[in-house]
Write a protein that holds these residues in place. Structure first.
Motif, mmCIF file in Angstrom:
data_model
loop_
_atom_site.group_PDB
_atom_site.id
_atom_site.type_symbol
_atom_site.label_atom_id
_atom_site.label_comp_id
_atom_site.label_asym_id
_atom_site.label_seq_id
_atom_site.Cartn_x
_atom_site.Cartn_y
_atom_site.Cartn_z
ATOM 1 N N PRO A 72 67.190 8.772 66.673
ATOM 2 C CA PRO A 72 67.682 8.929 68.042
ATOM 3 C C PRO A 72 66.752 9.733 68.942
ATOM 4 C CG PRO A 72 68.861 10.397 66.570
ATOM 5 C CD PRO A 72 67.981 9.550 65.700
ATOM 6 N N GLY A 73 65.811 10.506 68.382
ATOM 7 C CA GLY A 73 64.924 11.313 69.207
ATOM 8 C C GLY A 73 65.618 12.537 69.755
ATOM 9 N N ARG A 74 65.760 13.569 68.912
ATOM 10 C CA ARG A 74 66.459 14.793 69.313
ATOM 11 C C ARG A 74 65.504 15.960 69.116
ATOM 12 N NH1 ARG A 74 72.540 14.851 67.128
ATOM 13 N NH2 ARG A 74 73.345 13.875 69.005
ATOM 14 N N LEU A 75 65.280 16.691 70.195
ATOM 15 C CA LEU A 75 64.269 17.742 70.177
ATOM 16 C C LEU A 75 64.793 18.975 70.897
ATOM 17 C CD1 LEU A 75 61.205 18.480 69.640
ATOM 18 C CD2 LEU A 75 60.774 17.668 71.966
ATOM 19 N N ARG A 108 76.106 27.371 62.839
ATOM 20 C CA ARG A 108 76.193 25.919 62.646
ATOM 21 C C ARG A 108 76.773 25.229 63.876
ATOM 22 N NH1 ARG A 108 78.224 25.243 56.323
ATOM 23 N NH2 ARG A 108 76.538 26.493 55.406
ATOM 24 N N ALA A 109 76.250 25.609 65.031
ATOM 25 C CA ALA A 109 76.714 25.039 66.289
ATOM 26 C C ALA A 109 75.714 24.072 66.896
ATOM 27 C CB ALA A 109 77.003 26.161 67.289
ATOM 28 N N VAL A 110 74.602 23.783 66.195
ATOM 29 C CA VAL A 110 73.571 22.916 66.760
ATOM 30 C C VAL A 110 73.830 21.469 66.360
ATOM 31 C CG1 VAL A 110 71.888 24.787 66.725
ATOM 32 C CG2 VAL A 110 72.041 23.250 64.774
ATOM 33 N N PRO A 111 73.322 20.508 67.138
ATOM 34 C CA PRO A 111 73.515 19.095 66.800
ATOM 35 C C PRO A 111 72.827 18.719 65.497
ATOM 36 C CG PRO A 111 72.851 19.362 69.097
ATOM 37 C CD PRO A 111 72.664 20.689 68.438
ATOM 38 N N ARG A 112 73.272 17.622 64.926
ATOM 39 C CA ARG A 112 72.686 17.132 63.683
ATOM 40 C C ARG A 112 71.384 16.381 63.967
ATOM 41 N NH1 ARG A 112 77.361 13.337 62.029
ATOM 42 N NH2 ARG A 112 77.393 13.178 64.304
ATOM 43 N N GLY A 113 70.516 16.383 62.957
ATOM 44 C CA GLY A 113 69.303 15.587 63.031
ATOM 45 C C GLY A 113 68.379 15.958 64.161
ATOM 46 N N ARG A 169 79.731 25.058 72.927
ATOM 47 C CA ARG A 169 80.636 23.998 73.383
ATOM 48 C C ARG A 169 79.872 22.870 74.056
ATOM 49 N NH1 ARG A 169 83.974 27.301 77.200
ATOM 50 N NH2 ARG A 169 84.877 25.284 77.796
ATOM 51 N N ALA A 170 78.836 23.230 74.825
ATOM 52 C CA ALA A 170 78.011 22.192 75.453
ATOM 53 C C ALA A 170 77.289 21.365 74.399
ATOM 54 C CB ALA A 170 77.013 22.835 76.415
ATOM 55 N N LEU A 171 76.817 22.018 73.342
ATOM 56 C CA LEU A 171 76.147 21.285 72.275
ATOM 57 C C LEU A 171 77.112 20.346 71.556
ATOM 58 C CD1 LEU A 171 73.857 24.054 70.739
ATOM 59 C CD2 LEU A 171 73.168 22.114 72.145
ATOM 60 N N ARG A 172 78.340 20.786 71.363
ATOM 61 C CA ARG A 172 79.321 19.907 70.709
ATOM 62 C C ARG A 172 79.657 18.713 71.605
ATOM 63 N NH1 ARG A 172 81.411 24.912 68.947
ATOM 64 N NH2 ARG A 172 83.018 24.982 70.571
ATOM 65 N N ALA A 173 79.696 18.953 72.924
ATOM 66 C CA ALA A 173 79.938 17.836 73.841
ATOM 67 C C ALA A 173 78.796 16.829 73.785
ATOM 68 C CB ALA A 173 80.121 18.360 75.266
ATOM 69 N N LEU A 174 77.555 17.327 73.719
ATOM 70 C CA LEU A 174 76.410 16.430 73.581
ATOM 71 C C LEU A 174 76.440 15.698 72.242
ATOM 72 C CD1 LEU A 174 73.620 18.728 75.077
ATOM 73 C CD2 LEU A 174 74.405 16.562 76.037
ATOM 74 N N GLU A 175 76.898 16.378 71.201
ATOM 75 C CA GLU A 175 76.989 15.743 69.888
ATOM 76 C C GLU A 175 77.994 14.596 69.904
ATOM 77 O OE1 GLU A 175 76.217 15.319 65.693
ATOM 78 O OE2 GLU A 175 75.157 16.120 67.415
ATOM 79 N N THR A 217 65.799 21.176 61.594
ATOM 80 C CA THR A 217 67.112 21.792 61.421
ATOM 81 C C THR A 217 68.168 20.703 61.451
ATOM 82 O OG1 THR A 217 67.375 22.111 63.793
ATOM 83 C CG2 THR A 217 66.439 23.943 62.560
ATOM 84 N N GLY A 218 69.225 20.906 60.702
ATOM 85 C CA GLY A 218 70.364 19.995 60.739
ATOM 86 C C GLY A 218 70.124 18.662 60.086
ATOM 87 N N GLY A 219 69.119 18.502 59.262
ATOM 88 C CA GLY A 219 68.884 17.247 58.579
ATOM 89 C C GLY A 219 67.424 17.049 58.295
ATOM 90 N N SER A 220 67.105 16.026 57.530
ATOM 91 C CA SER A 220 65.721 15.742 57.167
ATOM 92 C C SER A 220 65.115 14.807 58.197
ATOM 93 C CB SER A 220 65.669 15.096 55.777
ATOM 94 O OG SER A 220 66.433 13.910 55.766
ATOM 95 N N VAL A 221 64.188 15.317 58.967
ATOM 96 C CA VAL A 221 63.498 14.542 59.988
ATOM 97 C C VAL A 221 62.013 14.778 59.824
ATOM 98 C CG1 VAL A 221 63.211 14.122 62.443
ATOM 99 C CG2 VAL A 221 65.444 14.789 61.566
ATOM 100 N N SER A 222 61.258 13.694 59.743
ATOM 101 C CA SER A 222 59.818 13.842 59.585
ATOM 102 C C SER A 222 59.168 14.024 60.938
ATOM 103 C CB SER A 222 59.239 12.592 58.905
ATOM 104 O OG SER A 222 59.491 11.454 59.700
ATOM 105 N N ALA A 223 58.182 14.890 60.999
ATOM 106 C CA ALA A 223 57.446 15.145 62.239
ATOM 107 C C ALA A 223 56.165 15.869 61.881
ATOM 108 C CB ALA A 223 58.281 15.978 63.203
#
Length: 710
Positions: free
Chosen positions: A132-135, A266-271, A233-239, A107-113
């Motif tokens: 960056p390692g976002r899970l 669309r409130a989740v962090p990118r990547g 709001r917490a997610l935006r602060a982490l972003e 979600t929020g971008g192309s990340v291989s896994a």
């Protein structure tokens, strides 16, 4: 005040203290010629100063050593998470782990896994993400998200390299989205892991922390949090919390439905990479039950095992998560403490008509089953009282969810922190806390009244004049008299001040990098003052041994040094996993300061009155002044223990008198878990059940099969 100004005042204080100490040494030398060598005293003083500065510089370098601090934090996190894993899994150990599967959803971008994985592969899965390692770990209630997060933390720490970030688990419900993430992380490291504030800030600024935010869905009382919710709001602060030019690494856990709503807005962090924990299938449930139950009697669970693998059976859906499987095993593995026989037959589970009936049945029996397993002798509270006490706490947490901030602070819907539970009793807790403050200040006020009576009863006017000694005694009385007036206002302050400035959220403000240094300096200066005062008293003719001013001067110094940081001492030492440490250290530090500063101050003040007023017994004067000093320290202590005592007084009959001990017994029984300095219910389903069932049922209803008597 600027940093430069503070530095100037610091060295000015050191210089003044050195002058006072030299003056005291010279005075003692003149009083005891031949007993004190001024040259030796000067050399000893210089050596002491150099040793003190060298020690301080070494401590400062050690506190800001990133590699050493990261190793220290990693050890403490590893110890705590291992204990939490063992507590969640119970005495069965690794056999109690259900190896859940998860699937990959970018979600929020192309990340291989990898497209899928399981519990044993979670650390390798996270390392292969790259970038960056976002899970984010999602799943239904009870699917094992927290266990998966703990497993990830343990495996990352097990193979940690020197430059790797240290994963730190934080309860989402305790976060304040309006506080910068860097400050929040530093405060959490100080409060939960006992790091010094300067060390915590050093680790955060060096980007050595991997935040693992657990329970994002518990921040809002809704199944569809929107863009303006606390979670968003917490997610935006982490972003916004970035590492240089890169986005920060993070791990989140959240229920599937709530996270889907955040994705839609669309409130989740990118990547970020999302892994969804799957339901437990019949085969894995079968393997789990066989692993943790008695292999000598496999037929006991045979009806349940058959039902789990049968399509469309109620149990296949009712026990499709690790939490509910754990519930079932805990309830139906309970044994009679005398005969050792099983109390219930698992076959009863196959009789219920729907999932809700199964859930209500298991939750109703969970508390007595866990208490029986943890306390076979029945020495602790019985199941009925435990249920009632926990229900009060659960109802309080439920009321906090969605509640507006109370006196500027958002109350957690999951965390039970002892010194933050006073809102449960409302203004009554503040009122009783004010009464406690009044009880501690009254002895000091009484001591001042006694001293005033003694002074004014000896006032003699001869030829229209008052003796100089009497004038000095009255002047000396002004200091404790002014303090006594201030003490009388302390109960009002205790009632009005909702949150103590000594709470964890104020640690960075109250305990800067210079806090320890200032405490030591204050203690040294106070000791110098005590020695100088004693020397002056001895000069006026008091026949005192040389050791008396030294001992009582040191008492004043130790008391001032410890009294400056009353109740904040727990931040400098880590005692492992025990949320009761905060209150315990608050009480201990207050007692230490009272029992050192009180007698020291009492000696100095009492001797002065004895010399100025003839006929007053030395012992009585010193005792009265010591009571005043101890009352002063106890009254001006922070509100943590005082407000906690107010809560206990205000909730008599609803909560146990030894609330901390009760919660820790529940933790040992597997009813609660620990996160930092907070107790939490073992699972949100248990918390919700207790909030809606304030009293334990007399017996859990069991449906009858056709042909059986009802």
């Amino acid at each position: 005040m600027s940093r430069r100004t503070k530095t100037w005042w610091f060295w000015a204080g050191v210089a003044a203290g050195m002058v006072m100490l030299v003056a005291a040494a010279l005075r003692l030398w003149t009083l005891y010629p031949g007993d004190v060598d001024p040259v030796g005293a000067g050399l000893g003083l210089a050596g002491t100063g150099i040793a003190a500065l060298s020690w301080w510089q070494a401590q400062r370098l050690a506190d800001t050593d990133v590699q050493a601090a990261a190793i220290l934090l990693a050890r403490r996190v590893l110890a705590e998470e291992r204990a939490q894993r063992a507590q969640l899994l119970g005495r069965k150990g690794s056999d109690a782990v259900i190896d859940v599967d998860f699937s990959f959803h970018p979600t929020g971008g192309s990340v291989s896994a990898p497209p899928a994985g399981n519990l044993k592969q979670v650390a390798g899965y996270f390392r292969e993400l790259g970038g960056p390692g976002r899970l984010v770990i999602t799943g239904v209630a009870g699917s094992g998200k927290t266990v998966l997060a703990i497993e990830l933390i343990l495996r990352l720490l097990d193979g940690r390299r020197p430059d790797d970030r240290v994963p730190v688990r934080i309860t989402a419900a305790s976060l304040d989205p309006d506080v910068p993430v860097r400050d929040m992380l530093a405060r959490h490291l100080t409060a939960a892991y006992g790091l010094k504030p300067v060390t915590a800030r050093t680790l955060v600024q060096a980007e050595r922390i991997l935040p693992v935010v657990d329970g994002l869905d518990e921040m809002d009382d809704t199944d569809e949090p929107g863009y303006g919710s606390r979670a968003a709001r917490a997610l935006r602060a982490l972003e916004d919390y970035e590492h240089g030019l890169d986005r920060c690494s993070m791990v989140l856990t959240c229920r599937t439905g709530q996270y889907d709503a955040l994705v839609a807005d669309r409130a989740v962090p990118r990547g970020i990479v999302r892994v969804d924990v799957g339901k437990v299938g019949g085969d894995k449930a079968w393997s789990f039950i066989q692993a943790v139950t008695d292999q000598e009697d496999p037929d006991r669970w045979r009806p349940v095992l058959d039902a789990l693998t049968r399509d469309g059976h109620v149990l296949a859906e009712a026990l499709n998560t690790p939490w509910r499987l754990t519930l079932a095993v805990s309830v139906y593995e309970q044994r009679d403490p005398v005969t050792g026989r099983y109390v219930r037959s698992p076959e009863v589970l196959t009789r219920f008509p729907d999932q809700r009936s199964v859930q209500e049945h298991l939750l109703g029996l969970f508390i007595p089953a866990r208490l029986a397993a943890a306390d076979p002798a029945g020495k602790g509270p019985d199941a009925r009282r435990t249920h009632a006490h926990l229900a009060v706490l659960a109802a309080h947490l439920r009321a906090n969810t969605g509640r507006p901030p109370l006196h500027g602070r958002v109350l957690s819907g999951t965390d039970l922190v002892l010194h933050r539970l006073w809102p449960l009793a409302g203004d009554r807790a503040r009122f009783f806390g004010a009464l406690v403050a009044l009880a501690t200040c009254l002895p000091g006020v009484a001591a001042v009244v006694v001293a005033a009576v003694a002074v004014f009863s000896r006032v003699e006017i001869v030829d229209g004049q008052v003796s100089g000694a009497t004038v000095m005694a009255v002047a000396l009385l002004l200091l404790p008299g002014t303090v006594a007036v201030r003490l009388l206002t302390e109960p009002v302050t205790a009632y009005r001040q909702a949150w103590s400035t000594a709470d964890e959220d104020g640690l960075l403000r109250r305990r800067g990098g210079q806090s320890r240094r200032r405490s030591v300096v204050d203690g040294v200066l106070a000791a110098m003052y005590g020695l100088t005062s004693a020397a002056l008293i001895m000069e006026f003719g008091a026949a005192l041994p040389l050791w008396v001013p030294i001992v009582f001067g040191l008492l004043v110094g130790v008391g001032i040094a410890s009294g400056r940081d009353v109740s904040l001492g727990y931040a400098g030492s880590w005692d492992g996993i025990d949320p009761r440490t905060v209150i315990r250290n608050d009480v201990v530090s207050t007692l230490v300061a009272a029992l050192t500063f009180g007698p020291g101050f009492g000696f100095m003040l009492g001797i002065w009155f004895v010399k100025l007023l003839d006929g007053i017994p030395v012992v009585a004067a010193v005792a009265v002044a010591a009571v005043f000093g101890m009352s002063l320290v106890a009254s001006w202590s922070p509100l943590l223990a005082r407000r906690y005592l107010g809560l206990l007084l205000a909730t008599r009959g609803r909560l146990p008198w030894r609330l901390g001990r009760f919660l820790h017994r529940c933790y040992g029984a597997g009813l609660l878990r620990i996160s930092g300095i907070a107790y939490q219910f073992r699972h949100r389903e248990l918390q919700d059940y207790l909030a809606t069932h304030p009293q334990a049922a007399t017996a859990s209803p069991v449906p009858c099969l056709e042909g059986e008597p009802s």
